[in-house]
Design a protein around this motif. Structure first.
Motif, PDB file in Angstrom:
ATOM      1  N   ILE A 171     -23.131  28.761  31.950  1.00  0.00           N
ATOM      2  CA  ILE A 171     -22.686  28.570  33.330  1.00  0.00           C
ATOM      3  C   ILE A 171     -22.181  27.148  33.538  1.00  0.00           C
ATOM      4  N   PHE A 172     -22.938  26.163  33.077  1.00  0.00           N
ATOM      5  CA  PHE A 172     -22.550  24.769  33.293  1.00  0.00           C
ATOM      6  C   PHE A 172     -21.246  24.432  32.570  1.00  0.00           C
ATOM      7  N   VAL A 173     -21.090  24.928  31.353  1.00  0.00           N
ATOM      8  CA  VAL A 173     -19.857  24.666  30.608  1.00  0.00           C
ATOM      9  C   VAL A 173     -18.667  25.313  31.309  1.00  0.00           C
ATOM     10  N   GLN A 174     -18.841  26.533  31.776  1.00  0.00           N
ATOM     11  CA  GLN A 174     -17.754  27.221  32.485  1.00  0.00           C
ATOM     12  C   GLN A 174     -17.310  26.452  33.725  1.00  0.00           C
ATOM     13  N   LYS A 175     -18.243  25.756  34.356  1.00  0.00           N
ATOM     14  CA  LYS A 175     -17.938  25.033  35.597  1.00  0.00           C
ATOM     15  C   LYS A 175     -17.592  23.562  35.356  1.00  0.00           C
ATOM     16  N   GLY A 176     -17.337  23.207  34.100  1.00  0.00           N
ATOM     17  CA  GLY A 176     -16.819  21.873  33.821  1.00  0.00           C
ATOM     18  C   GLY A 176     -17.830  20.817  33.439  1.00  0.00           C
ATOM     19  N   HIS A 177     -19.088  21.170  33.322  1.00  0.00           N
ATOM     20  CA  HIS A 177     -20.095  20.205  32.881  1.00  0.00           C
ATOM     21  C   HIS A 177     -20.149  20.176  31.353  1.00  0.00           C
ATOM     22  N   GLN A 178     -20.726  19.144  30.802  1.00  0.00           N
ATOM     23  CA  GLN A 178     -20.759  18.977  29.351  1.00  0.00           C
ATOM     24  C   GLN A 178     -22.185  19.078  28.821  1.00  0.00           C
ATOM     25  N   ILE A 179     -22.371  19.956  27.862  1.00  0.00           N
ATOM     26  CA  ILE A 179     -23.657  20.018  27.166  1.00  0.00           C
ATOM     27  C   ILE A 179     -23.550  19.087  25.966  1.00  0.00           C
ATOM     28  N   LEU A 180     -24.215  17.954  26.033  1.00  0.00           N
ATOM     29  CA  LEU A 180     -24.146  16.972  24.949  1.00  0.00           C
ATOM     30  C   LEU A 180     -24.870  17.455  23.704  1.00  0.00           C
ATOM     31  N   GLN A 181     -26.026  18.113  23.926  1.00  0.00           N
ATOM     32  CA  GLN A 181     -26.897  18.414  22.792  1.00  0.00           C
ATOM     33  C   GLN A 181     -27.824  19.578  23.127  1.00  0.00           C
ATOM     34  N   VAL A 182     -28.152  20.351  22.108  1.00  0.00           N
ATOM     35  CA  VAL A 182     -29.183  21.384  22.196  1.00  0.00           C
ATOM     36  C   VAL A 182     -30.298  20.982  21.241  1.00  0.00           C
ATOM     37  N   MET A 183     -31.532  20.939  21.749  1.00  0.00           N
ATOM     38  CA  MET A 183     -32.677  20.670  20.896  1.00  0.00           C
ATOM     39  C   MET A 183     -33.516  21.944  20.804  1.00  0.00           C
ATOM     40  N   ASN A 184     -33.800  22.385  19.593  1.00  0.00           N
ATOM     41  CA  ASN A 184     -34.619  23.584  19.405  1.00  0.00           C
ATOM     42  C   ASN A 184     -35.311  23.492  18.052  1.00  0.00           C
ATOM     43  N   ARG A 185     -36.585  23.837  18.010  1.00  0.00           N
ATOM     44  CA  ARG A 185     -37.330  23.722  16.753  1.00  0.00           C
ATOM     45  C   ARG A 185     -36.874  24.752  15.722  1.00  0.00           C
ATOM     46  N   THR A 186     -36.375  25.901  16.170  1.00  0.00           N
ATOM     47  CA  THR A 186     -35.825  26.889  15.245  1.00  0.00           C
ATOM     48  C   THR A 186     -34.353  26.565  15.024  1.00  0.00           C
ATOM     49  N   LYS A 187     -34.020  26.118  13.827  1.00  0.00           N
ATOM     50  CA  LYS A 187     -32.706  25.556  13.548  1.00  0.00           C
ATOM     51  C   LYS A 187     -31.580  26.575  13.735  1.00  0.00           C
ATOM     52  N   GLU A 188     -31.718  27.761  13.173  1.00  0.00           N
ATOM     53  CA  GLU A 188     -30.636  28.743  13.205  1.00  0.00           C
ATOM     54  C   GLU A 188     -30.230  29.104  14.637  1.00  0.00           C
ATOM     55  N   LYS A 189     -31.220  29.390  15.466  1.00  0.00           N
ATOM     56  CA  LYS A 189     -30.943  29.770  16.853  1.00  0.00           C
ATOM     57  C   LYS A 189     -30.358  28.598  17.642  1.00  0.00           C
ATOM     58  N   GLY A 190     -30.902  27.416  17.447  1.00  0.00           N
ATOM     59  CA  GLY A 190     -30.422  26.245  18.159  1.00  0.00           C
ATOM     60  C   GLY A 190     -29.006  25.861  17.764  1.00  0.00           C
ATOM     61  N   GLU A 191     -28.717  25.916  16.472  1.00  0.00           N
ATOM     62  CA  GLU A 191     -27.375  25.579  16.007  1.00  0.00           C
ATOM     63  C   GLU A 191     -26.338  26.563  16.534  1.00  0.00           C
ATOM     64  N   ALA A 192     -26.712  27.848  16.600  1.00  0.00           N
ATOM     65  CA  ALA A 192     -25.780  28.867  17.098  1.00  0.00           C
ATOM     66  C   ALA A 192     -25.410  28.597  18.557  1.00  0.00           C
TER      67      ALA A 192
END
Length: 269
Positions: free
Chosen positions: A18-39
């Motif tokens: 939602i935020f990306v669609q409305k013009g905001h920027q997601i700088l980073q995703v942090m997640n302990r499970t690498k595969e899901k977080g990277e996706a």
């Protein structure tokens, strides 16, 4: 706004999209499970880390979308002073984040979030913040994505969470039971969809405040049609739990009706 997502589940994914669609920027995703977080990071055009120590300090907002049970231990893993950090839980106090940052808050999406964006396109939010300026920032964020919000206390948010269970989780169980009853007797569940939509549409405000939904209550319990009720209960004998549920709900409708009539009588006097 520059945002970091802590978590990569349904809530983090939906809010990120939602935020990306409305013009905001997601700088980073942090997640302990690498595969899901990277996706999720790839989808949102963001960086990724699996370590709290590698979270960038350059964002305007940090959204913690983790399981409720993980929040109390968060301050043992991560401190980010003088940055706005919010969680998305419906029942956890805002103060659980005070050990992470003095600028803590809550951004609770009052919507069923699972897999994809909500079909309605609407995600109201309940917001809180330890500081007035941060509360204003959260309100502006919600308005920027075209949704509504209300500033609440911990107790108000908890009570709204209970209300949300009543209007979403429990009715969906009823839909599931009706679906199986239809399947058992070679009936099309789709024939019930107009009835479901009509029930919901009756609650739309139409430029007036929403009135008590009980004003629209119909059915055999409302009419106290005990003959029909008995026939329904007989039909559900193969499913004792559903039969008990039907019986309890029927009794509650009759009892609620009695309370409403008593209140009307008292007001008239």
């Amino acid at each position: 706004m520059k945002i970091v997502l802590i978590g990569a589940g349904n809530v983090a994914g939906t809010l990120g999209r939602i935020f990306v669609q409305k013009g905001h920027q997601i700088l980073q995703v942090m997640n302990r499970t690498k595969e899901k977080g990277e996706a999720l990071a790839r989808e949102l055009g963001a960086g990724f880390t699996a370590e709290f120590s590698s979270i960038t300090p350059d964002a305007d907002l940090y959204i913690v979308a983790l399981a409720d049970r993980a929040l109390p231990e968060l301050m043992l893993k991560w401190q980010l002073h003088n940055r706005l950090v919010v969680h998305t839980a419906g029942t956890v106090p805002m103060a659980v984040l005070q050990g992470v940052s003095t600028r803590c808050g809550v951004l609770y999406p009052l919507q069923s979030l699972k897999g994809t964006l909500p079909a309605s396109g609407s995600v109201p939010f309940l917001i809180q913040a330890a500081h007035a300026d941060d509360l204003d920032q959260l309100e502006k964020l919600v308005l920027s994505i075209g949704n509504s919000c209300q500033s609440v206390s911990d107790q108000q948010r908890l009570r709204m969470h209970v209300s949300a269970v009543w209007v979403n989780n429990f009715p969906n169980l009823m839909f599931s039971i009706a679906y199986r009853l239809c399947q058992e007797h070679q009936l099309s569940f789709e024939l019930l969809l107009p009835l479901i939509r009509e029930t919901i549409m009756r609650l739309e405000p139409d430029n007036e405040p929403v009135k008590d939904p009980f004003n629209w209550q119909t059915g055999p319990a409302m009419r106290e049609d005990h003959s029909t009720i008995r026939r329904h209960l007989e039909l559900m004998s193969p499913h004792p739990d559903w039969k008990d549920l039907y019986e309890h709900l029927t009794e509650e409708i009759i009892s609620y009706k009695s309370q409403v009539l008593e209140t009307i009588t008292q007001k008239a006097e």
